[in-house]
Motif scaffolding. Structure first.
Motif, PDB file in Angstrom:
ATOM      1  N   LEU A 183      -5.375   1.307  -9.362  1.00  0.00           N
ATOM      2  CA  LEU A 183      -3.940   1.147  -9.549  1.00  0.00           C
ATOM      3  C   LEU A 183      -3.482   2.414 -10.267  1.00  0.00           C
ATOM      4  CD1 LEU A 183      -1.134  -0.088 -10.024  1.00  0.00           C
ATOM      5  CD2 LEU A 183      -2.109  -1.451 -11.878  1.00  0.00           C
ATOM      6  N   ALA A 184      -2.680   3.218  -9.586  1.00  0.00           N
ATOM      7  CA  ALA A 184      -2.191   4.470 -10.165  1.00  0.00           C
ATOM      8  C   ALA A 184      -0.789   4.264 -10.719  1.00  0.00           C
ATOM      9  CB  ALA A 184      -2.179   5.572  -9.111  1.00  0.00           C
ATOM     10  N   PHE A 185      -0.533   4.826 -11.903  1.00  0.00           N
ATOM     11  CA  PHE A 185       0.817   4.765 -12.467  1.00  0.00           C
ATOM     12  C   PHE A 185       1.193   6.136 -13.011  1.00  0.00           C
ATOM     13  CE2 PHE A 185      -1.990   3.759 -15.996  1.00  0.00           C
ATOM     14  CZ  PHE A 185      -1.420   4.343 -17.111  1.00  0.00           C
ATOM     15  N   ALA A 186       2.498   6.428 -12.985  1.00  0.00           N
ATOM     16  CA  ALA A 186       2.970   7.739 -13.433  1.00  0.00           C
ATOM     17  C   ALA A 186       4.452   7.684 -13.766  1.00  0.00           C
ATOM     18  CB  ALA A 186       2.720   8.799 -12.352  1.00  0.00           C
ATOM     19  N   GLY A 187       4.813   8.347 -14.851  1.00  0.00           N
ATOM     20  CA  GLY A 187       6.211   8.504 -15.237  1.00  0.00           C
ATOM     21  C   GLY A 187       6.540   9.982 -15.277  1.00  0.00           C
ATOM     22  N   THR A 244      -5.141   1.101  -4.176  1.00  0.00           N
ATOM     23  CA  THR A 244      -4.690  -0.203  -3.695  1.00  0.00           C
ATOM     24  C   THR A 244      -3.249  -0.465  -4.104  1.00  0.00           C
ATOM     25  OG1 THR A 244      -6.905  -1.173  -3.710  1.00  0.00           O
ATOM     26  CG2 THR A 244      -5.056  -2.708  -3.867  1.00  0.00           C
ATOM     27  N   ASP A 245      -2.852   0.073  -5.250  1.00  0.00           N
ATOM     28  CA  ASP A 245      -1.514  -0.193  -5.769  1.00  0.00           C
ATOM     29  C   ASP A 245      -1.027   1.022  -6.560  1.00  0.00           C
ATOM     30  OD1 ASP A 245       0.810  -1.537  -6.262  1.00  0.00           O
ATOM     31  OD2 ASP A 245      -0.062  -3.067  -7.580  1.00  0.00           O
ATOM     32  N   VAL A 246       0.293   1.185  -6.612  1.00  0.00           N
ATOM     33  CA  VAL A 246       0.890   2.263  -7.394  1.00  0.00           C
ATOM     34  C   VAL A 246       2.106   1.724  -8.137  1.00  0.00           C
ATOM     35  CG1 VAL A 246       0.118   4.077  -5.801  1.00  0.00           C
ATOM     36  CG2 VAL A 246       2.382   3.069  -5.512  1.00  0.00           C
ATOM     37  N   ALA A 269      -2.755  -6.395 -16.683  1.00  0.00           N
ATOM     38  CA  ALA A 269      -2.884  -7.681 -15.988  1.00  0.00           C
ATOM     39  C   ALA A 269      -3.000  -7.478 -14.479  1.00  0.00           C
ATOM     40  CB  ALA A 269      -1.683  -8.568 -16.319  1.00  0.00           C
ATOM     41  N   ARG A 270      -2.202  -6.564 -13.915  1.00  0.00           N
ATOM     42  CA  ARG A 270      -2.272  -6.289 -12.465  1.00  0.00           C
ATOM     43  C   ARG A 270      -3.630  -5.737 -12.093  1.00  0.00           C
ATOM     44  NH1 ARG A 270       3.213  -3.116 -10.843  1.00  0.00           N
ATOM     45  NH2 ARG A 270       2.066  -2.846  -8.890  1.00  0.00           N
ATOM     46  N   ALA A 271      -4.147  -4.862 -12.905  1.00  0.00           N
ATOM     47  CA  ALA A 271      -5.447  -4.260 -12.626  1.00  0.00           C
ATOM     48  C   ALA A 271      -6.562  -5.306 -12.698  1.00  0.00           C
ATOM     49  CB  ALA A 271      -5.722  -3.125 -13.602  1.00  0.00           C
ATOM     50  N   GLU A 272      -6.495  -6.148 -13.721  1.00  0.00           N
ATOM     51  CA  GLU A 272      -7.533  -7.165 -13.878  1.00  0.00           C
ATOM     52  C   GLU A 272      -7.474  -8.198 -12.763  1.00  0.00           C
ATOM     53  OE1 GLU A 272      -9.177 -10.375 -17.230  1.00  0.00           O
ATOM     54  OE2 GLU A 272      -7.384  -9.168 -17.620  1.00  0.00           O
ATOM     55  N   ALA A 273      -6.267  -8.605 -12.372  1.00  0.00           N
ATOM     56  CA  ALA A 273      -6.125  -9.635 -11.335  1.00  0.00           C
ATOM     57  C   ALA A 273      -6.683  -9.184  -9.995  1.00  0.00           C
ATOM     58  CB  ALA A 273      -4.643 -10.009 -11.191  1.00  0.00           C
TER      59      ALA A 273
END
Length: 338
Positions: free
Chosen positions: A232-236, A255-257, A276-280
């Motif tokens: 799961l990648a996140f960026a600001g 899988t998710d961003v 939570a998103r990563a763990e789920a």
């Protein structure tokens, strides 16, 4: 997530751009007049400005870090001068990684501080004494191209090849910070990062003005085999999708961003949701160096998010690094004789 208006990137005439043109004309007149002003201060050492023509990011910080690496190879002691965007510091401040966080000095200052002395100062000339005390003999100014307060000895403009200068209009009718002609005249060289037709158009325009054009690209700082777990990648940052595409090209299984606004100050709720998103979904977390810097010296859920997140580090690779090195050498020699 806050995104630049879509019409900024349109090459054809658009209704919003036409309606905002009078405001853009006024903004351009003010910003252009300001750029043409006489510098209030001249540093005792060379000042290399890394700027861009448009609102938003284009790769200035990785470029500044690359310039510092090249300068050190020449025996110089480079330091950085930045306004500290996103930070609350109001007085000139020499960044200390052991004490300061992004809330005070901004995320870019923290990244630069790993490579040399960094002074955060909205008033650029006011930051010069601190850099002198740090023993700096070359100042790399991250942003500030449109700010006339400090004389620039070398102005390098970073252009994103994928977006160029958008519709070529001045803010808010387009992304330009000031009239293009006014900016090009004060440019020594343009560094086009990545590929794309917008960048090609910019190359032709700058070349016609007799300015040097250099090519560069952002590439992974190190090569590795990714997997088996997905991310799961996140960026600001200015363009989160650019980071996500870079991950994809590097073979990082996504899988998710999740994108956030530029310079986003992460909250405990953000951290809980990402964790939570990563763990789920059984995912690992990955982000940019800038976002990771914003999570430094935090507590609680934000500290947990930093601990659980991997960093995808990139570096700026110049197609002709020798030419960049020569520009620095020429600038140092010229300033030494003034």
């Amino acid at each position: 997530m806050i995104q630049p208006p879509r019409f900024w990137s349109l090459q054809r005439i658009s209704v919003p751009s036409v309606l905002l043109a009078p405001v853009g004309g006024l903004y351009g007149w003010v910003s252009g007049r300001r750029m043409r002003g006489k510098p209030k201060a001249v540093a005792s050492v060379p000042v290399v400005c890394v700027g861009n023509y448009v609102v938003g990011g284009a790769g200035k910080t990785p470029t500044a870090l690359a310039l510092a690496r090249i300068a050190r190879a020449q025996g110089l002691t480079p330091g950085f001068l930045t306004r500290g965007y996103g930070g609350s510091a109001r007085e000139p401040l020499l960044v200390d990684l052991a004490k300061h966080d992004s809330a005070l000095v901004g995320d870019e200052a923290l990244l630069l501080a790993a490579a040399g002395p960094v002074v955060v100062s909205a008033d650029r000339p006011a930051g010069l004494p601190l850099l002198a005390q740090a023993g700096v003999d070359l100042i790399i100014m991250d942003d500030g191209f449109q700010n006339p307060s400090l004389k620039k000895d070398l102005s390098l403009i970073v252009v994103d090849g994928a977006t160029g200068i958008g519709n070529g209009r001045v803010f808010p009718a387009g992304p330009l910070r000031a009239p293009l002609r006014t900016q090009i005249v004060r440019t020594d060289a343009v560094i086009v990062v990545g590929e794309g037709k917008p960048g090609d158009r910019m190359v032709r325009r700058v070349s016609r003005a007799g300015k040097l054009v250099l090519k560069a690209k952002l590439e992974p700082a190190s090569k590795r085999v990714w997997g088996p777990r997905s991310f799961l990648a996140f960026a600001g940052i200015g363009r989160p999708e650019k980071f996500f595409n870079t991950l994809d090209r590097a073979g990082v299984p996504l899988t998710d961003v999740k994108g956030f606004p530029d310079h986003h100050a992460y909250t405990a709720e953000d951290a809980r949701k990402l964790l939570a998103r990563a763990e789920a979904d059984g995912l690992d977390l990955i982000t940019t160096s800038k976002d990771y810097a914003r999570l430094a010296r935090q507590e609680g859920d934000l500290a947990k998010l930093r601990e659980a997140t991997q960093v995808f580090e990139v570096r700026m690779h110049f197609e002709n690094e020798a030419r960049i090195a020569a520009l620095i050498t020429e600038t140092v020699r010229r300033v030494a004789t003034r």
